[in-house]
Design a protein around this motif. Structure first.
Motif, mmCIF file in Angstrom:
data_model
loop_
_atom_site.group_PDB
_atom_site.id
_atom_site.type_symbol
_atom_site.label_atom_id
_atom_site.label_comp_id
_atom_site.label_asym_id
_atom_site.label_seq_id
_atom_site.Cartn_x
_atom_site.Cartn_y
_atom_site.Cartn_z
ATOM 1 N N SER A 78 -0.052 -1.445 0.249
ATOM 2 C CA SER A 78 -0.482 -2.849 0.216
ATOM 3 C C SER A 78 -1.637 -3.049 -0.768
ATOM 4 C CB SER A 78 -0.887 -3.295 1.611
ATOM 5 O OG SER A 78 -1.967 -2.505 2.058
ATOM 6 N N SER A 90 -1.581 -1.651 -3.782
ATOM 7 C CA SER A 90 -1.060 -1.310 -5.106
ATOM 8 C C SER A 90 -1.095 -2.496 -6.044
ATOM 9 C CB SER A 90 0.424 -0.944 -5.022
ATOM 10 O OG SER A 90 0.634 0.236 -4.365
ATOM 11 N N CYS A 91 -1.116 -2.177 -7.289
ATOM 12 C CA CYS A 91 -0.977 -3.163 -8.337
ATOM 13 C C CYS A 91 0.170 -2.690 -9.219
ATOM 14 C CB CYS A 91 -2.294 -3.170 -9.110
ATOM 15 S SG CYS A 91 -2.449 -4.468 -10.281
ATOM 16 N N GLN A 114 -5.278 -0.537 -6.647
ATOM 17 C CA GLN A 114 -6.063 -1.562 -7.349
ATOM 18 C C GLN A 114 -7.428 -1.048 -7.824
ATOM 19 O OE1 GLN A 114 -5.973 -5.217 -5.006
ATOM 20 N NE2 GLN A 114 -3.738 -5.152 -4.901
ATOM 21 N N ALA A 124 -1.359 -5.977 -15.530
ATOM 22 C CA ALA A 124 -1.465 -5.510 -14.140
ATOM 23 C C ALA A 124 -1.226 -6.688 -13.210
ATOM 24 C CB ALA A 124 -2.843 -4.918 -13.897
ATOM 25 N N LEU A 125 -0.356 -6.493 -12.250
ATOM 26 C CA LEU A 125 0.038 -7.566 -11.333
ATOM 27 C C LEU A 125 -0.184 -7.146 -9.887
ATOM 28 C CD1 LEU A 125 3.500 -8.270 -12.964
ATOM 29 C CD2 LEU A 125 1.662 -9.941 -12.837
ATOM 30 N N PRO A 126 -1.283 -7.565 -9.291
ATOM 31 C CA PRO A 126 -1.445 -7.269 -7.862
ATOM 32 C C PRO A 126 -0.462 -8.122 -7.061
ATOM 33 C CG PRO A 126 -3.356 -8.463 -8.740
ATOM 34 C CD PRO A 126 -2.386 -8.331 -9.856
ATOM 35 N N PRO A 127 0.181 -7.559 -6.031
ATOM 36 C CA PRO A 127 1.112 -8.371 -5.242
ATOM 37 C C PRO A 127 0.366 -9.504 -4.541
ATOM 38 C CG PRO A 127 1.159 -6.049 -4.553
ATOM 39 C CD PRO A 127 0.048 -6.186 -5.536
ATOM 40 N N SER A 143 1.144 -10.668 -1.627
ATOM 41 C CA SER A 143 1.035 -10.346 -0.192
ATOM 42 C C SER A 143 1.467 -8.901 0.013
ATOM 43 C CB SER A 143 1.916 -11.298 0.626
ATOM 44 O OG SER A 143 2.840 -10.596 1.426
ATOM 45 N N SER A 144 0.993 -8.297 1.108
ATOM 46 C CA SER A 144 1.318 -6.890 1.339
ATOM 47 C C SER A 144 2.792 -6.711 1.697
ATOM 48 C CB SER A 144 0.432 -6.322 2.434
ATOM 49 O OG SER A 144 0.672 -7.041 3.622
ATOM 50 N N GLU A 145 3.480 -7.813 2.015
ATOM 51 C CA GLU A 145 4.910 -7.703 2.320
ATOM 52 C C GLU A 145 5.788 -8.186 1.175
ATOM 53 O OE1 GLU A 145 5.606 -8.352 6.877
ATOM 54 O OE2 GLU A 145 3.956 -9.621 6.207
ATOM 55 N N PHE A 184 8.461 -6.906 -5.645
ATOM 56 C CA PHE A 184 8.598 -7.398 -7.020
ATOM 57 C C PHE A 184 10.064 -7.382 -7.415
ATOM 58 C CE2 PHE A 184 4.119 -6.866 -7.211
ATOM 59 C CZ PHE A 184 3.719 -7.771 -8.176
#
Lengths: 325, 325
Positions: free
Chosen positions: A45, A47-48, A152, B39-42, B44-46, B49
């Motif tokens: 959770s 991660s990037c 991150q 760099a792409l942080p999500p 949400s943790s769920e 991509f």
């Protein structure tokens, strides 16, 4: 792999082309050709995702007579080098292809190309996730979009170099640039080591230091140009001890006569990074664990641009910005 | 945008090309040209991509005389359609370009191309995250890798259709295929509506139904071919009431004389999906909220392949698999 969109008249030919050469490379997240796109759940959770694109074109980045196996590997490894430069673990890649089937032995070329990808997929533990194929009139055009993942807090950027940091580099420098000269017949290469470096870069994929280094970049444009990117983005000066730059013994004579080839040649795909001296021991332990050569070649200083010194401390650069010897 | 790697002799030209045309399109996560990758942080943790690649080549997918603005929009929208097909919200895209500057008014072409991208970036709330540019001998070659994000429970796949589900489609079908015929001078198009559909698809980007639909695909290859993908992946039969297929009034006469153009033409970039009848009300509420036309055109049945019926229930297809009228 996402389903590949093709022109209607050539649909079946394209589908069988994909099935023949690329389906065997497809990873699980690609759902084996069965969907519109690949889906990648993050590994954690925090991660990037890190994404980069790199092209290779026949006649520009490779010669028509080059081994398709090596072309595949070079394409993939240039992209892997960008992942190292971001501190990221590569997860997979997308392949965009364009070629003219009338000018190419498609079967032979793509068979070897696939073997190169397959071999590096195994070496680097990653897989093909999707792509698109188009028939064009020109030469072979290849583009890879690589997707990696990094915690991150472990992202390595170009703008974090601090005054007092040490400047380090992996591997040896200039081999690929000398390899290009060999291929052009301008210098000799009795043991083929330079030509091989040009064809097959070897980025330090397992050497991830984003959590302990302050800034990093992979050497693609050339050592000095890439160092300038760090200096500019971090708004610092960088002093380089040019006689400390790690070279193969075979490269040494050329460094004396043509330092610009070594320093500005590019395509090294080694990692250039700055690090606070307090983190040096951890960094060196990682390098040793992965059997990666690391060399300190300078330091981050006040000022702007690059300052080149020889070992006697003589400043070889002009006012601030280095241009040429 | 990641830093773009270019051949040394053309570095400055390429850097200024990128700065001039593409830096203004770059999103925040692209760090404004300053790093090796985006760099792409999500969100949400769920999240998951979702990544897809689509090429456009001059002479294959577009005519040299086509408006570069429209080419840019078509390229982006084809990719956006893949995101709809996965139930994903688009976050950004990577652009791989190859062209021959000797055969092109670079300034004029890319100025208009950039305007097309800028306009659609605003319309769809997404931005350019990176890319690579290469000079080649052939025509213009463009490839976009799009990155979207979807809740892990909201992914729309092709393999989930269940017997008893209804088959629905957004928008109207066949306009783009008729547009191609207009451009080839084979049919007339007095109000230009077909030609415009061909040049400028309009995928239902905000109509995300991955959480309530059982399977989905965007219509790129053609309604019947794409339906076959769902049937095959889901291992079901699909019955289509062909007279229920939504058409523009202007397309109606062509459906009677050339049904294959409508049914197999492709490039509609509408969403085709199956849904359990119990979720129909929620789906219709979303369609109404986004002002998107949705039409039920059939159902998922036992068997294999497509079964085409007219409104009298007469089966127009052969044994199992449909081929041609």
């Amino acid at each position: 792999m996402e389903s590949v969109k093709v022109e209607s008249q050539e649909k079946m030919g394209e589908f069988s082309f994909i099935r023949r050469f690329f389906a065997p490379l497809a990873g699980k997240t690609a759902w084996n050709l069965g969907d519109d796109a690949a889906a990648l759940p993050p590994l954690s959770s925090e991660s990037c995702f890190v994404v980069s694109v790199d092209n290779l074109a026949e006649g520009v980045h490779f010669f028509p007579e080059d081994s398709p196996r090596r072309v595949a590997q070079k394409l993939l490894r240039r992209n892997l080098s960008d992942m190292v430069a971001m501190g990221a673990v590569p997860r997979g890649y997308f392949l965009s292809l364009a070629f003219n089937p009338e000018n190419l032995d498609v079967e032979e070329w793509f068979e070897a190309f696939q073997q190169g990808l397959a071999s590096d997929q195994e070496k680097y533990a990653l897989s093909l996730l999707g792509g698109d194929t188009t028939r064009i009139k020109g030469g072979i055009f290849l583009s890879i979009t690589i997707v990696g993942e990094v915690h991150q807090k472990g992202i390595l950027r170009r703008n974090g170099a601090q005054i007092g940091d040490e400047l380090w580099v992996t591997g040896t420098i200039g081999n690929s640039a000398l390899g290009l000269l060999c291929r052009e017949g301008k210098i000799s290469d009795s043991d083929n080591i330079f030509a091989e470096s040009y064809l097959l870069p070897n980025p330090p994929v397992k050497f991830l230091v984003g959590d302990i280094a302050s800034a990093g970049i992979d050497i693609s444009d050339g050592l000095l140009q890439d160092l300038e990117h760090i200096a500019e983005q971090s708004q610092v000066g960088i002093s380089v001890d040019i006689l400390d730059i790690p070279l193969l013994p075979q490269a040494q004579p050329y460094f004396e006569t043509h330092p610009d080839i070594i320093l500005e040649g590019g395509d090294d795909y080694q990692l250039l990074f700055t690090i606070n001296p307090k983190n040096k021991a951890r960094m060196m332990a990682r390098a040793e664990a992965e059997n990666i050569q690391v060399t300190c070649i300078g330091e981050v200083i006040q000022g702007k641009g690059l300052f080149l010194k020889n070992t006697e401390g003589k400043n070889l650069s002009g006012k601030g910005g280095w241009r040429h010897f």
